[in-house]
Design a protein around this motif. Structure first.
Motif, PDB file in Angstrom:
ATOM      1  N   GLY A 197       0.814  -1.195   0.000  1.00  0.00           N
ATOM      2  CA  GLY A 197       0.000   0.000   0.000  1.00  0.00           C
ATOM      3  C   GLY A 197       0.854   1.254   0.000  1.00  0.00           C
ATOM      4  N   LEU A 214       3.542   6.443   4.671  1.00  0.00           N
ATOM      5  CA  LEU A 214       3.951   7.831   4.829  1.00  0.00           C
ATOM      6  C   LEU A 214       5.409   7.915   5.284  1.00  0.00           C
ATOM      7  N   TYR A 257       6.043  14.340   6.372  1.00  0.00           N
ATOM      8  CA  TYR A 257       5.002  15.270   5.982  1.00  0.00           C
ATOM      9  C   TYR A 257       5.321  16.660   6.532  1.00  0.00           C
ATOM     10  N   PHE A 262       5.291   8.919  -4.105  1.00  0.00           N
ATOM     11  CA  PHE A 262       4.208   9.837  -4.420  1.00  0.00           C
ATOM     12  C   PHE A 262       4.224  11.011  -3.445  1.00  0.00           C
ATOM     13  N   PHE A 289      -2.650  13.808  -5.350  1.00  0.00           N
ATOM     14  CA  PHE A 289      -1.377  13.136  -5.565  1.00  0.00           C
ATOM     15  C   PHE A 289      -0.711  13.604  -6.849  1.00  0.00           C
ATOM     16  N   GLN A 311      -7.294  -8.922  -1.172  1.00  0.00           N
ATOM     17  CA  GLN A 311      -6.143  -8.279  -1.796  1.00  0.00           C
ATOM     18  C   GLN A 311      -6.320  -8.232  -3.316  1.00  0.00           C
ATOM     19  N   GLN A 323     -11.604   7.707   3.764  1.00  0.00           N
ATOM     20  CA  GLN A 323     -11.545   8.146   2.385  1.00  0.00           C
ATOM     21  C   GLN A 323     -11.294   6.933   1.490  1.00  0.00           C
ATOM     22  N   TYR A 346      -9.835   5.854  -2.460  1.00  0.00           N
ATOM     23  CA  TYR A 346      -9.066   6.271  -3.624  1.00  0.00           C
ATOM     24  C   TYR A 346      -9.036   5.141  -4.648  1.00  0.00           C
ATOM     25  N   GLN A 353      -6.655   3.805  -7.969  1.00  0.00           N
ATOM     26  CA  GLN A 353      -5.393   3.958  -8.697  1.00  0.00           C
ATOM     27  C   GLN A 353      -5.420   3.046  -9.910  1.00  0.00           C
ATOM     28  N   GLY A 408      -0.780   4.421 -12.697  1.00  0.00           N
ATOM     29  CA  GLY A 408      -1.192   5.791 -12.381  1.00  0.00           C
ATOM     30  C   GLY A 408      -0.995   6.140 -10.926  1.00  0.00           C
ATOM     31  N   HIS A 409      -1.615   7.243 -10.535  1.00  0.00           N
ATOM     32  CA  HIS A 409      -1.513   7.691  -9.160  1.00  0.00           C
ATOM     33  C   HIS A 409      -2.883   7.614  -8.488  1.00  0.00           C
ATOM     34  N   PRO A 410      -2.914   7.557  -7.166  1.00  0.00           N
ATOM     35  CA  PRO A 410      -4.215   7.491  -6.474  1.00  0.00           C
ATOM     36  C   PRO A 410      -5.046   8.742  -6.741  1.00  0.00           C
ATOM     37  N   PHE A 470      -8.695  10.581  -5.551  1.00  0.00           N
ATOM     38  CA  PHE A 470      -9.733  10.606  -4.519  1.00  0.00           C
ATOM     39  C   PHE A 470     -11.097  10.280  -5.113  1.00  0.00           C
ATOM     40  N   GLN A 508     -15.188  10.862   0.637  1.00  0.00           N
ATOM     41  CA  GLN A 508     -14.904  10.845   2.064  1.00  0.00           C
ATOM     42  C   GLN A 508     -16.203  10.617   2.817  1.00  0.00           C
ATOM     43  N   PHE A 546      -8.127   1.821  -2.700  1.00  0.00           N
ATOM     44  CA  PHE A 546      -7.566   1.981  -1.360  1.00  0.00           C
ATOM     45  C   PHE A 546      -8.562   2.698  -0.453  1.00  0.00           C
ATOM     46  N   ASP A 582      -0.498  13.229  10.308  1.00  0.00           N
ATOM     47  CA  ASP A 582      -0.098  11.875   9.915  1.00  0.00           C
ATOM     48  C   ASP A 582      -1.143  10.860  10.295  1.00  0.00           C
ATOM     49  N   LEU A 624      -3.796   9.761   8.858  1.00  0.00           N
ATOM     50  CA  LEU A 624      -4.500   9.044   7.803  1.00  0.00           C
ATOM     51  C   LEU A 624      -3.705   7.796   7.463  1.00  0.00           C
ATOM     52  N   PHE A 675      -3.475   4.255   5.316  1.00  0.00           N
ATOM     53  CA  PHE A 675      -3.992   3.579   4.133  1.00  0.00           C
ATOM     54  C   PHE A 675      -4.044   2.073   4.333  1.00  0.00           C
ATOM     55  N   GLY A 676      -5.095   1.455   3.806  1.00  0.00           N
ATOM     56  CA  GLY A 676      -5.114   0.019   3.658  1.00  0.00           C
ATOM     57  C   GLY A 676      -4.191  -0.380   2.517  1.00  0.00           C
ATOM     58  N   LYS A 677      -3.940  -1.685   2.370  1.00  0.00           N
ATOM     59  CA  LYS A 677      -3.011  -2.138   1.347  1.00  0.00           C
ATOM     60  C   LYS A 677      -3.651  -2.219  -0.033  1.00  0.00           C
TER      61      LYS A 677
END
Lengths: 113, 113
Positions: free
Chosen positions: A42, A45, A48, A90, A104, B9, B33, B35, B37, B41-43, B45, B48, B88, B99, B101, B103-105
């Motif tokens: 995933g 971080l 930041y 990212f 992002f 997964q 939130q 996302y 991807q 590419g990039h994540p 949004f 929320q 995600f 910090d 937030l 993320f899940g995998k």
């Protein structure tokens, strides 16, 4: 409106070399972030910043340094690259952590040989 | 620290079938939130959720936030090839700062035409 721009998009380094990734945002966001993405892991971080002149450690900060000298820029540095730092990086920004979506950049693919 | 688990997964579906991904936290979340991807590419949004029991819809996508604010789901009805990618979730820590937030995998959605 470019949003979040990362440079370079690709880079190959040898072990022990140094480099800097640049992130620039034109949305006047206060908060900026650097994540790394590895297969099956995933987004994690690294560091930041909650405003110009401030930085803080995230989940996986070892081996990286950052600077936020200007509000619109957030730099990620690798002083002595290691193969374990091979990843996709990212940058992201937002108005503040409680205020919604992360924007992002397109990512920077780094390979350390 | 806060952990956000996401399952499955990987998910293979035939085009036109439905898809669901689940996100679970061991602690109460302030918000969640989602996302998307795309490959390479990039994540980006999606949405929320903030309120307990909240349900939001975006065309064929339905997002739910559990009553206890510890779990969430994303359901896609009648998948299309454009839905391919990794989804995600990212949970906010009520006591955390910028910090906070996590993320899940991610769940990789693979669609077979």
């Amino acid at each position: 409106n470019a949003g979040v721009t990362q440079t370079p998009k690709f880079r190959v380094l040898k072990t022990g070399q140094s480099m800097t990734l640049l992130c620039a945002q034109d949305m006047n966001h206060e908060y900026m972030y650097w994540y790394r993405q590895d297969p099956g892991m995933g987004l994690r971080l690294i560091h930041y910043s909650v405003g110009e002149g401030t930085t803080a450690k995230g989940e996986v900060p070892d081996g990286y340094n950052v600077s936020r000298l200007k509000k619109q820029n957030f730099l990620l540095g690798l002083e002595s690259a290691a193969p374990s730092q091979t990843s996709v990086y990212f940058c992201a920004s937002n108005l503040g952590w409680v205020t919604g979506e992360l924007f992002f950049g397109e990512g920077s693919r780094l390979t350390v040989l | 620290g806060q952990q956000v688990m996401q399952i499955p997964q990987y998910q293979h579906v035939q085009e036109g079938e439905d898809f669901t991904t689940y996100c679970n936290s061991s602690t109460t979340l302030s918000n969640i939130q989602w996302y998307k991807q795309r490959p390479g590419g990039h994540p980006v949004f999606l949405i929320q959720l903030v309120k307990s029991g909240e349900v939001k819809k975006q065309k064929r996508l339905t997002f739910q936030f559990g009553e206890a604010k510890k779990n969430s789901s994303l359901h896609i009805t009648a998948t299309q090839t454009t839905d391919v990618g990794t989804y995600f979730c990212a949970g906010g820590d009520p006591g955390g700062g910028a910090d906070g937030l996590t993320f899940g995998k991610g769940t990789h959605l693979i669609i077979q035409p």
